[in-house]
Design an enzyme around this catalytic site. Structure first.
Site, PDB file in Angstrom:
ATOM      1  N   GLY A 135       0.818  -1.218   0.000  1.00 51.33           N
ATOM      2  CA  GLY A 135       0.000   0.000   0.000  1.00 51.33           C
ATOM      3  C   GLY A 135       0.844   1.256   0.000  1.00 51.33           C
ATOM      4  O   GLY A 135       0.597   2.194  -0.756  1.00 51.33           O
ATOM      5  N   ASN A 181       4.054   1.455  -0.883  1.00 51.94           N
ATOM      6  CA  ASN A 181       4.801   1.503  -2.143  1.00 51.94           C
ATOM      7  C   ASN A 181       3.954   2.075  -3.262  1.00 51.94           C
ATOM      8  O   ASN A 181       4.392   2.928  -4.036  1.00 51.94           O
ATOM      9  CB  ASN A 181       5.253   0.086  -2.540  1.00 51.94           C
ATOM     10  CG  ASN A 181       6.477  -0.367  -1.792  1.00 51.94           C
ATOM     11  OD1 ASN A 181       7.129   0.401  -1.083  1.00 51.94           O
ATOM     12  ND2 ASN A 181       6.795  -1.635  -1.933  1.00 51.94           N
ATOM     13  N   GLU A 213      -2.860  -7.042   2.303  1.00 50.85           N
ATOM     14  CA  GLU A 213      -2.001  -7.178   3.473  1.00 50.85           C
ATOM     15  C   GLU A 213      -2.698  -6.715   4.743  1.00 50.85           C
ATOM     16  O   GLU A 213      -2.078  -6.605   5.798  1.00 50.85           O
ATOM     17  CB  GLU A 213      -0.682  -6.435   3.259  1.00 50.85           C
ATOM     18  CG  GLU A 213       0.190  -7.149   2.222  1.00 50.85           C
ATOM     19  CD  GLU A 213       1.493  -6.430   1.952  1.00 50.85           C
ATOM     20  OE1 GLU A 213       1.626  -5.263   2.344  1.00 50.85           O
ATOM     21  OE2 GLU A 213       2.385  -7.039   1.338  1.00 50.85           O
ATOM     22  N   ASN A 248      -0.777 -10.852 -11.077  1.00 48.17           N
ATOM     23  CA  ASN A 248       0.345 -11.451 -11.801  1.00 48.17           C
ATOM     24  C   ASN A 248      -0.028 -12.884 -12.174  1.00 48.17           C
ATOM     25  O   ASN A 248      -1.156 -13.340 -11.931  1.00 48.17           O
ATOM     26  CB  ASN A 248       1.648 -11.358 -11.008  1.00 48.17           C
ATOM     27  CG  ASN A 248       1.622 -12.170  -9.722  1.00 48.17           C
ATOM     28  OD1 ASN A 248       0.753 -13.021  -9.502  1.00 48.17           O
ATOM     29  ND2 ASN A 248       2.585 -11.930  -8.858  1.00 48.17           N
ATOM     30  N   THR A 301      -0.176  -9.007 -15.341  1.00 47.41           N
ATOM     31  CA  THR A 301       1.219  -8.660 -15.610  1.00 47.41           C
ATOM     32  C   THR A 301       2.044  -9.939 -15.693  1.00 47.41           C
ATOM     33  O   THR A 301       1.881 -10.857 -14.885  1.00 47.41           O
ATOM     34  CB  THR A 301       1.789  -7.738 -14.516  1.00 47.41           C
ATOM     35  OG1 THR A 301       1.729  -8.399 -13.247  1.00 47.41           O
ATOM     36  CG2 THR A 301       0.988  -6.442 -14.437  1.00 47.41           C
ATOM     37  N   ALA A 328       8.661 -10.288 -18.156  1.00 50.05           N
ATOM     38  CA  ALA A 328       9.292 -10.090 -19.459  1.00 50.05           C
ATOM     39  C   ALA A 328       8.349 -10.336 -20.621  1.00 50.05           C
ATOM     40  O   ALA A 328       8.639  -9.940 -21.760  1.00 50.05           O
ATOM     41  CB  ALA A 328      10.499 -11.017 -19.585  1.00 50.05           C
ATOM     42  N   ASP A 360      16.894  -5.313  -9.810  1.00 53.87           N
ATOM     43  CA  ASP A 360      16.079  -5.698  -8.659  1.00 53.87           C
ATOM     44  C   ASP A 360      14.614  -5.486  -9.038  1.00 53.87           C
ATOM     45  O   ASP A 360      14.201  -4.363  -9.313  1.00 53.87           O
ATOM     46  CB  ASP A 360      16.467  -4.839  -7.457  1.00 53.87           C
ATOM     47  CG  ASP A 360      15.718  -5.201  -6.176  1.00 53.87           C
ATOM     48  OD1 ASP A 360      14.808  -6.041  -6.227  1.00 53.87           O
ATOM     49  OD2 ASP A 360      16.041  -4.624  -5.121  1.00 53.87           O
ATOM     50  N   ALA A 419      10.159  -3.835  -6.599  1.00 53.88           N
ATOM     51  CA  ALA A 419       9.102  -2.822  -6.630  1.00 53.88           C
ATOM     52  C   ALA A 419       8.382  -2.736  -7.968  1.00 53.88           C
ATOM     53  O   ALA A 419       7.563  -1.835  -8.159  1.00 53.88           O
ATOM     54  CB  ALA A 419       9.698  -1.453  -6.285  1.00 53.88           C
ATOM     55  N   ALA A 420       8.645  -3.651  -8.888  1.00 55.17           N
ATOM     56  CA  ALA A 420       8.076  -3.520 -10.233  1.00 55.17           C
ATOM     57  C   ALA A 420       6.549  -3.500 -10.222  1.00 55.17           C
ATOM     58  O   ALA A 420       5.917  -2.642 -10.838  1.00 55.17           O
ATOM     59  CB  ALA A 420       8.584  -4.645 -11.128  1.00 55.17           C
ATOM     60  N   GLY A 421       5.937  -4.460  -9.534  1.00 57.05           N
ATOM     61  CA  GLY A 421       4.483  -4.537  -9.525  1.00 57.05           C
ATOM     62  C   GLY A 421       3.842  -3.338  -8.862  1.00 57.05           C
ATOM     63  O   GLY A 421       2.844  -2.785  -9.358  1.00 57.05           O
ATOM     64  N   ASP A 422       4.374  -2.907  -7.715  1.00 59.24           N
ATOM     65  CA  ASP A 422       3.818  -1.742  -7.027  1.00 59.24           C
ATOM     66  C   ASP A 422       4.000  -0.471  -7.848  1.00 59.24           C
ATOM     67  O   ASP A 422       3.120   0.400  -7.874  1.00 59.24           O
ATOM     68  CB  ASP A 422       4.481  -1.574  -5.656  1.00 59.24           C
ATOM     69  CG  ASP A 422       4.127  -2.702  -4.696  1.00 59.24           C
ATOM     70  OD1 ASP A 422       3.068  -3.324  -4.881  1.00 59.24           O
ATOM     71  OD2 ASP A 422       4.910  -2.955  -3.765  1.00 59.24           O
ATOM     72  N   SER A 443      13.726   3.138  -5.849  1.00 62.63           N
ATOM     73  CA  SER A 443      13.844   2.870  -7.287  1.00 62.63           C
ATOM     74  C   SER A 443      12.677   3.423  -8.091  1.00 62.63           C
ATOM     75  O   SER A 443      12.708   3.397  -9.328  1.00 62.63           O
ATOM     76  CB  SER A 443      13.935   1.356  -7.521  1.00 62.63           C
ATOM     77  OG  SER A 443      12.683   0.728  -7.288  1.00 62.63           O
TER      78      SER A 443
END
Length: 347
Positions: free
Chosen positions: A71, A73, A169, A213, A249, A252, A275, A278-281, A320
């Site tokens: 949340g 993020n 969460e 995902n 999602t 790649a 790294d 944090a891609a999904g958030d 990031s």
């Protein structure tokens, strides 16, 4: 009790020693999981982001990386893309809680509706391997105390909100109550069902946009997700349960969206991944920011892909996450292509 992330398996997997876990405990930081509220995007509250994961083999294995909760993020990612954001939830009366609220406020997120709880602030233990993939174990702490009182504070923020973003969460009862209130207020509810778990039948009809995902989609649909066509099948099945849009999602392999216009596939941007924590958030935060500006769903997905692609080129979670101006140098995301069934038919 710790919950495992839905992305890459348990933290106690092969190669993790007791020393690794001791090091992780020393290095872990708070992850607190409220609803986030965007004022033109109120976030109340993937694994699997959108960028192409081309691991940077020059990077070295890290036992832990600092991160916040989904949340928080997503609220930060949304604010950095220009939305006005508020967040509702709970932290502990400890140094982690104070640091988290200060960090949110430094990014312009309104954290006045974040309550302080007697329980400790929720924490995460995170490992990032040489392939830039991560494993996350969560201890909910104060997140487990989010309830009716907190949802009442959410209600007071909805007058100026367009989007309400929810994650899992916090207790499911709080998520369902928040979704019902936001839906009744005319807000678009965005649900990221992570950590993955079964959903009540009453929840998804309240959701405007479901973002999952591959792991979450497979669990919720009962289908195997391994390529674009199977992803479109799973997304279409989930859409039948209520959401107007289902976004799946695939790292790649890009992003698949299913809605009234059919199923479409967006290609990922190729980047050198360091790294993926944090891609999904980052994807969801950027998507919400675009929708708060009344962009189309396709434009929101494209922005999410760009933001997530840039985020994986740096180590860490919130550190990031890019700002809106950082995306100017990235290539445009190609126009999506229709996904067709194996027999040539459309979804």
């Amino acid at each position: 009790m710790c919950h495992l992330s839905s992305g890459h398996g348990p933290i106690h997997g092969k190669g993790t020693s007791s020393k690794d876990l001791r090091d992780l405990r020393r290095k872990c930081v708070t992850r607190f999981s409220p609803p986030s509220l965007q004022r033109q995007c109120v976030t109340a509250g993937p694994s699997g982001g959108a960028p192409s994961a081309l691991p940077d083999r020059r990077s070295r294995h890290r036992d832990a990386t600092l991160a916040r909760q989904r949340g928080a993020n997503q609220a930060v990612a949304c604010a950095r893309q220009g939305a006005r954001v508020a967040i509702v939830g709970r932290v502990g009366n400890d140094a982690f809680g104070l640091a988290l609220k200060a960090s949110l406020e430094a990014d312009g997120v309104d954290a006045r509706q974040v309550a302080t709880d007697a329980a400790s602030t929720g924490v995460a233990l995170i490992m990032v391997d040489d392939g830039a993939q991560n494993r996350i174990a969560l201890s909910p702490g104060a997140n487990a105390s989010v309830g009716t009182e907190d949802i009442g504070r959410l209600r007071s923020t909805l007058a100026t909100a367009r989007i309400v973003s929810l994650q899992l969460e916090v207790p499911m009862a709080a998520v369902c109550e928040a979704a019902a209130i936001a839906h009744a207020a005319g807000c678009t509810v965005v649900l990221n069902p992570a950590p993955a778990q079964a959903l009540p039948d009453t929840l998804l009809p309240l959701v405007g946009i479901l973002v999952v995902n591959e792991t979450e989609a497979a669990m919720l649909s009962g289908m195997t997700v391994g390529d674009t066509v199977s992803a479109a099948c799973a997304a279409a099945a989930l859409r039948q349960r209520g959401p107007a849009h289902v976004i799946l999602t695939m790292g790649a392999h890009g992003v698949v969206v299913a809605n009234a216009e059919g199923s479409r596939h967006f290609e990922a941007l190729s980047v050198r991944a360091v790294d993926t924590t944090a891609a999904g958030d980052t994807f969801i935060g950027a998507l919400c920011a675009a929708l708060a500006r009344k962009a189309s769903i396709d434009a929101g997905i494209a922005l999410g892909i760009q933001a997530a692609a840039l985020s994986v080129t740096k180590a860490g979670a919130q550190v990031s996450m890019p700002r809106r101006q950082d995306l100017a140098a990235l290539p445009a995301v190609p126009q999506p292509s229709p996904v067709v069934r194996a027999d040539g038919g459309k979804f």
